[in-house]
Design an enzyme around this catalytic site. Structure first.
Site, PDB file in Angstrom:
ATOM      1  CG  HIS A  47      -8.858  19.897  -0.289  1.00  0.00           C
ATOM      2  ND1 HIS A  47      -8.311  21.145  -0.429  1.00  0.00           N
ATOM      3  CD2 HIS A  47      -9.923  20.041   0.550  1.00  0.00           C
ATOM      4  CE1 HIS A  47      -9.010  22.017   0.283  1.00  0.00           C
ATOM      5  NE2 HIS A  47      -9.993  21.364   0.877  1.00  0.00           N
ATOM      6  CD  GLU A  69      -5.694  21.188  -2.774  1.00  0.00           C
ATOM      7  OE1 GLU A  69      -6.891  21.262  -2.470  1.00  0.00           O
ATOM      8  OE2 GLU A  69      -4.795  21.706  -2.083  1.00  0.00           O
ATOM      9  CG  ASN A 432       8.226 -18.084  -6.389  1.00  0.00           C
ATOM     10  OD1 ASN A 432       9.425 -18.304  -6.381  1.00  0.00           O
ATOM     11  ND2 ASN A 432       7.342 -18.974  -6.848  1.00  0.00           N
TER      12      ASN A 432
END
Length: 696
Positions: A47, A69, A432
């Protein structure tokens, strides 16, 4: 014409903060879909973003967040359910809005990315929910809400709080109904808590109501006083307040829920395989959660006014400062330290006591000023850590692995410069560990491990350093495979490899071009990554170490200085030149008899404290030239890099001094063994030695 350009920086800063919070809350929602507070927080963020972007004229962002919303509103009201598909879609919206914000920052507009595709997906997911929902689901949800509200009211009354139903009537000539309603909400929330609104809050904000609305409020003040406060608001025509009784509502709601759950068979799609007992348990948990909130509320009612004042005061004391201004302030403090050092070098006679006192006082003030500026520049490493949970979530899905990311020490503070630079190395290390380290669930099961891998990201202060650890409980580094690859790529000779211990062999993965991946993917196998990590960390004045055990896991340990601007250093002499060595790299200083130095395989070593200490003559490394080499006792500075020690031979020691690090500039970038330069008190320049580069 009203110009908005002056507010664009504020808009960008606040939008980035909201997106970061949105990312965090979506991750929380995925792990705990029943948490209504998280859903409410996500709704508030959407909002706010909608309002901000609409005000600034960025229509794409406003439309997309408005649709988001609406979806969240349906979730809150029970018309839509949280599932994996819904969360993934909300993440897509987050990424698209993030792209819009980045485009606005770089080009001033939202760019060419569309929004229709996502709006269509959001609409489709709601349609799918409607089709999969049984006819009785809405009535069950309504009764659940009634039971929820009633239990909250009952709990509040047990804490000597009163519940009222308030009906507010606005004037017929009211121009901004939502603005007046907002003032009513604000007034009530200053004196209590709103637990129900009809019509819903979002409809009131969008002015989708006539001239009246209804609220259920829990408060500690009398109804007459509350009514007076509401009526005193401009364009509020009247307000009626009646006591809200919970007992009868609770009995009706509980009976209705029991009747509905006993009679109807809820579709599997609508409850995502959640049993009736689990649904009831969720309702109970929500009620219990609200009860706890009201217990806290009751305990703190008497202190509410004072706490509100404190909160307002705290907000008023926080300001945003452009980082360039902080950099300029640091530069000025650096120059002040140089001048202070210069004054200390000037010989003032003992007769001029006032001058000596003034210099001592200047030193105190300068030190305090430096500490104050450093504290302003220090920011929590949380700013870097917050981006990783989402990355790990997406990456684990693409690799078909289950991973639990544990983060700790986010409050650890480091210099802003370090924050800006450390993000990419940590991304490499985490990717990794996830790709190479943690095994797939079926492999882990065969090794009697939990199918869910653990990836830890920890940060903590250690003296003048900050330590960051990336650890996993995966397969660990394959030492034999590393040896084989190192020989294949001719990174080391066979003789040197045989002389290395396991820790040194593990460190070979940090060398340029090294990779143990058998195939190239988007994540790894191209021979880049870990050498970039090492280069970046060492450029920050830090070091990286590796600890690994086969089928147990690996740990990458990064040590970084707290600040990169002003440090304590030891000034030394090599020939006729002065040099500086950072104090945090020095382990100890000693004298060694020249006759005790031995040469082994072309390297000078000495037996020191029962251990072999390799030696490096700094004058020879820097090619200083002619020097006095007839001394029987030589000065040795023992420096450290992780668990390794090295003795540096220097001609003379001058003493400890606070120095300001200056960059050598792009033309002198990359000079071996030199980390920068500093300006001494007499105006001369001394090079700062990079001790890490002396290890080989």
């Amino acid at each position: 014409m009203f110009e908005l350009d002056q507010y664009i920086d504020i808009f960008l800063d606040e939008s980035k903060e909201h997106l970061e919070n949105l990312n965090t809350n979506l991750l929380e929602l995925e792990s705990n879909p029943s948490n209504i507070e998280t859903i409410n927080e996500i709704f508030r963020i959407a909002h706010t973003l909608k309002g901000m972007s609409a005000t600034m004229g960025f229509e794409k962002t406003a439309k997309l967040t408005h649709k988001m919303e609406s979806v969240l509103d349906d979730i809150r009201s029970g018309q839509a359910l949280i599932n994996t598909r819904m969360v993934d879609l909300l993440f897509e919206v987050l990424d698209r809005v993030d792209n819009f914000i980045k485009s606005i920052e770089s080009t001033g507009n939202e760019g060419n990315l569309p929004i229709d595709d996502l709006i269509e997906k959001l609409e489709n997911v709601l349609c799918a929910e409607e089709e999969g929902k049984p006819e009785q689901a809405e009535s069950v949800q309504t009764k659940e809400n009634e039971g929820y509200i009633a239990n909250v009211v009952k709990s509040a009354k047990a804490q000597n709080l009163s519940a009222y139903k308030i009906k507010v009537f606005l004037d017929e000539n009211c121009m901004l109904k939502s603005a007046r309603a907002f003032l009513v909400f604000k007034t009530i929330e200053e004196n209590g808590e709103i637990i129900y609104s009809n019509p819903p809050t979002e409809d009131i904000e969008d002015e989708k109501f006539d001239l009246e609305f209804e609220l259920i409020v829990v408060t500690s003040i009398k109804p007459e006083e509350l009514k007076t406060k509401i009526i005193n608001i401009s364009e509020v025509k009247d307000a009626t307040i009646s006591e809200y009784s919970a007992d009868e509502i609770i009995e009706q709601a509980e009976a209705a829920i029991e009747e509905e759950f006993g009679e109807i068979e809820i579709a599997e799609e609508a409850i995502e395989k959640t049993s009736i007992e689990e649904e009831i348990e969720i309702i109970k948990q929500r009620v219990q959660q609200k009860e706890v909130e009201f217990e806290i509320k009751a305990d703190e009612t008497q202190e509410e006014s004072e706490q509100t004042t404190n909160r307002k005061g705290k907000v008023g004391k926080t300001v945003r400062v452009d980082i360039n201004r902080l950099d300029n302030l640091m530069n000025l403090v650096s120059e002040l330290i140089i001048v202070k050092t210069r004054l200390e070098d000037i010989e003032i006679g003992s007769k001029n006591q006032n001058a000596n006192d003034a210099i001592e006082y200047l030193e105190t003030i300068t030190t305090n000023l430096h500490d104050a500026v450093m504290k302003v520049r220090m920011v929590p490493i949380e700013r870097v850590f917050n981006r990783f949970p989402r990355m790990i979530r997406d990456l684990s899905k693409s690799l078909d692995k289950e991973v639990n990311l544990i983060m700790s020490g986010e409050e650890t503070e480091v210099d802003r410069t370090v924050i800006d630079e450390i993000g990419d190395p940590l991304i490499h290390l985490l990717r990794n560990s996830l790709d190479h380290g943690i095994e797939k669930p079926d492999v882990r099961a065969k090794l009697n491990k939990s199918e869910v891998g653990t990836l830890k990201l920890l940060a903590y202060p250690d003296g003048n350093n900050v330590v960051i650890e990336v650890a996993d409980d995966g397969s660990g580094l394959d030492i034999e495979k590393i040896k084989k690859k190192a020989i294949e790529k001719e990174l080391v000779t066979q003789e040197k490899l045989e002389a290395m211990d396991e820790k040194d062999i593990a460190s070979l993965v940090l060398m340029p071009g090294f990779s143990t991946a058998d195939k190239i993917s988007d994540i790894s196998g191209r021979g880049v990554g870990l050498d970039v990590v090492k280069t970046k960390i060492e450029s920050l004045g830090g070091i990286i170490e590796i600890e690994t055990e086969r089928n147990v896991g690996s740990k990458f340990i990064i040590r970084l200085p707290l600040t990169l601007a002003i440090i304590q250093a030891l000034l030394i002499m090599i020939g006729n030149e002065k040099y500086a060595i950072p104090l945090n790299n020095i382990k100890e200083i000693t004298n060694i008899e020249k006759d005790k130095i031995r040469s082994v395989e072309g390297r000078d070593i000495v037996l020191y404290r029962g251990k072999t200490l390799p030696l490096v003559d700094l004058g020879d490394v820097l090619e200083v030239g002619e020097r006095d080499r007839d001394k029987k006792d030589i000065n040795v500075i023992v420096v450290k890099k992780g668990e390794r020690d090295l003795g540096i031979i220097v001609d003379d020691l001058i003493g400890q001094q606070e120095i300001v690090i200056k960059s050598l500039g792009k033309y002198l970038k990359g000079i071996n063994f030199v980390a920068g330069a500093t300006i001494l008190g007499n105006g001369s320049v001394a090079l700062i030695i990079d001790t890490n580069s002396l290890f080989n």
